[in-house]
Design a protein around this motif. Structure first.
Motif, short mmCIF file in Angstrom:
data_model
loop_
_atom_site.label_atom_id
_atom_site.label_comp_id
_atom_site.label_asym_id
_atom_site.label_seq_id
_atom_site.Cartn_x
_atom_site.Cartn_y
_atom_site.Cartn_z
N LEU A 263 -2.27 -3.14 -7.42
CA LEU A 263 -0.95 -3.75 -7.23
C LEU A 263 -0.55 -3.58 -5.78
O LEU A 263 -1.03 -2.67 -5.10
N ILE A 264 0.31 -4.46 -5.29
CA ILE A 264 0.78 -4.34 -3.91
C ILE A 264 2.30 -4.19 -3.89
O ILE A 264 2.97 -4.46 -4.88
N ASP A 265 2.79 -3.77 -2.77
CA ASP A 265 4.21 -3.68 -2.49
C ASP A 265 4.48 -4.68 -1.37
O ASP A 265 3.57 -5.31 -0.85
N GLY A 266 5.72 -4.82 -1.01
CA GLY A 266 6.05 -5.71 0.11
C GLY A 266 5.88 -5.00 1.44
O GLY A 266 5.45 -3.85 1.50
N GLY A 267 6.19 -5.69 2.50
CA GLY A 267 6.18 -5.10 3.83
C GLY A 267 4.80 -4.78 4.36
O GLY A 267 3.78 -5.27 3.86
N ILE A 268 4.80 -3.95 5.37
CA ILE A 268 3.54 -3.52 6.00
C ILE A 268 2.68 -2.78 4.99
O ILE A 268 1.45 -2.91 4.99
N LEU A 269 3.31 -2.03 4.10
CA LEU A 269 2.55 -1.34 3.06
C LEU A 269 1.78 -2.33 2.20
O LEU A 269 0.63 -2.10 1.86
N GLY A 270 2.40 -3.46 1.88
CA GLY A 270 1.71 -4.49 1.10
C GLY A 270 0.50 -5.04 1.83
O GLY A 270 -0.57 -5.23 1.24
N ILE A 271 0.65 -5.29 3.13
CA ILE A 271 -0.47 -5.79 3.93
C ILE A 271 -1.57 -4.73 3.98
O ILE A 271 -2.76 -5.03 3.84
N ALA A 272 -1.17 -3.45 4.17
CA ALA A 272 -2.15 -2.36 4.22
C ALA A 272 -2.89 -2.24 2.88
O ALA A 272 -4.10 -1.99 2.87
N LEU A 273 -2.18 -2.44 1.77
CA LEU A 273 -2.84 -2.38 0.46
C LEU A 273 -3.80 -3.55 0.26
O LEU A 273 -4.90 -3.37 -0.27
N ILE A 274 -3.42 -4.74 0.71
CA ILE A 274 -4.33 -5.90 0.62
C ILE A 274 -5.60 -5.61 1.41
O ILE A 274 -6.71 -5.84 0.92
N GLU B 172 -11.50 -1.97 2.01
CA GLU B 172 -11.50 -0.53 1.79
C GLU B 172 -11.01 0.27 3.00
O GLU B 172 -11.46 1.40 3.23
N PHE B 173 -10.07 -0.30 3.77
CA PHE B 173 -9.45 0.42 4.87
C PHE B 173 -8.54 1.51 4.30
O PHE B 173 -8.00 1.36 3.21
N GLN B 174 -8.35 2.60 5.06
CA GLN B 174 -7.41 3.64 4.68
C GLN B 174 -6.00 3.05 4.75
O GLN B 174 -5.59 2.53 5.79
N THR B 175 -5.25 3.17 3.67
CA THR B 175 -3.93 2.53 3.59
C THR B 175 -2.95 3.08 4.62
O THR B 175 -2.30 2.32 5.33
N GLY B 176 -2.81 4.40 4.70
CA GLY B 176 -1.86 5.00 5.63
C GLY B 176 -2.17 4.70 7.08
O GLY B 176 -1.29 4.33 7.86
N LEU B 177 -3.42 4.86 7.45
CA LEU B 177 -3.83 4.57 8.83
C LEU B 177 -3.61 3.10 9.18
O LEU B 177 -3.13 2.78 10.27
N THR B 178 -3.90 2.22 8.24
CA THR B 178 -3.67 0.79 8.45
C THR B 178 -2.18 0.50 8.65
O THR B 178 -1.81 -0.31 9.50
N MET B 179 -1.33 1.20 7.88
CA MET B 179 0.12 1.04 8.07
C MET B 179 0.54 1.38 9.50
O MET B 179 1.33 0.67 10.11
N VAL B 180 0.01 2.48 10.02
CA VAL B 180 0.36 2.90 11.38
C VAL B 180 -0.09 1.85 12.39
O VAL B 180 0.68 1.44 13.26
#
Length: 188
Positions: free
Chosen positions: A30-41, A47-55
């Motif tokens: 599942l995804i969320d909105g915002g940058i977090l959503g893009i990082a989850l996609i 298979e990128f690290q979600t937190g690092l991708t957010m940064v």
């Protein structure tokens, strides 16, 4: 005293976002909105690290925001780093909660919404599109919530191309739950 409260809101809010993402969204793609959503996609697809991708995705927005919201920038930068760290540190809990997609969308949405709402209540955030929406609402006379809905809608549309049908629908439910819970906790 307010600085201590803001720091605690940042830590607790970031921890809750990390739990909501890893415990409930990621196991069901599942995804969320915002940058977090893009990082989850990007996590699901590459298979990128979600937190690092957010940064990485949020830093240009944070740097750009210094022209408009300098005070909010520093607290959002702290929120961004704390949230990213908790998301990546809590990755091992992805297999700990065995609930349905429907329950995951609701429970994860509530937990993330409480975390984000708590952070916004103390004038901090996870950075990213919330910060971008705040800047846009200062330039263009549009409601902040309306701008966030537009940005999140664009991210959901991007997610539609990568997610299966049921994951897409439950992601929409999670985003609505996050938004409603955030509004309640923030107090607006």
């Amino acid at each position: 005293m307010f600085i201590f409260q803001t720091l605690m809101a940042t830590i607790i809010g970031s921890l809750l976002v990390g739990i909501g993402v890893n415990g409930f969204l990621v196991p069901h793609h599942l995804i969320d909105g915002g940058i977090l959503g893009i990082a989850l996609i990007l996590h699901y697809f590459f298979e990128f690290q979600t937190g690092l991708t957010m940064v990485i995705l949020s830093l240009p927005i944070c740097i750009f925001s210094t022209r408009f919201e300098r005070g909010y920038f520093f607290s959002s930068l702290q929120g961004l780093f704390a949230t990213s760290i908790f998301i990546d540190l809590l990755a091992p809990i992805r297999s700990q909660f065995l609930v349905s997609q429907w329950a995951s969308a609701l429970i994860g949405g509530v937990i993330i919404g409480i975390g984000v709402g708590l952070m916004l209540r103390y004038r901090t955030s996870t950075g990213g599109t919330d910060l971008l929406a705040k800047i846009i609402s200062g330039i263009i006379p549009l409601n902040l919530a309306f701008i966030i809905i537009i940005l999140d809608g664009l991210i959901i549309l991007a997610g539609f191309t990568v997610l299966e049908g049921d994951s897409f629908l439950y992601s929409c439910m999670a985003i609505c739950t996050v938004g409603l819970t955030t509004a309640i906790i923030e107090g607006h």
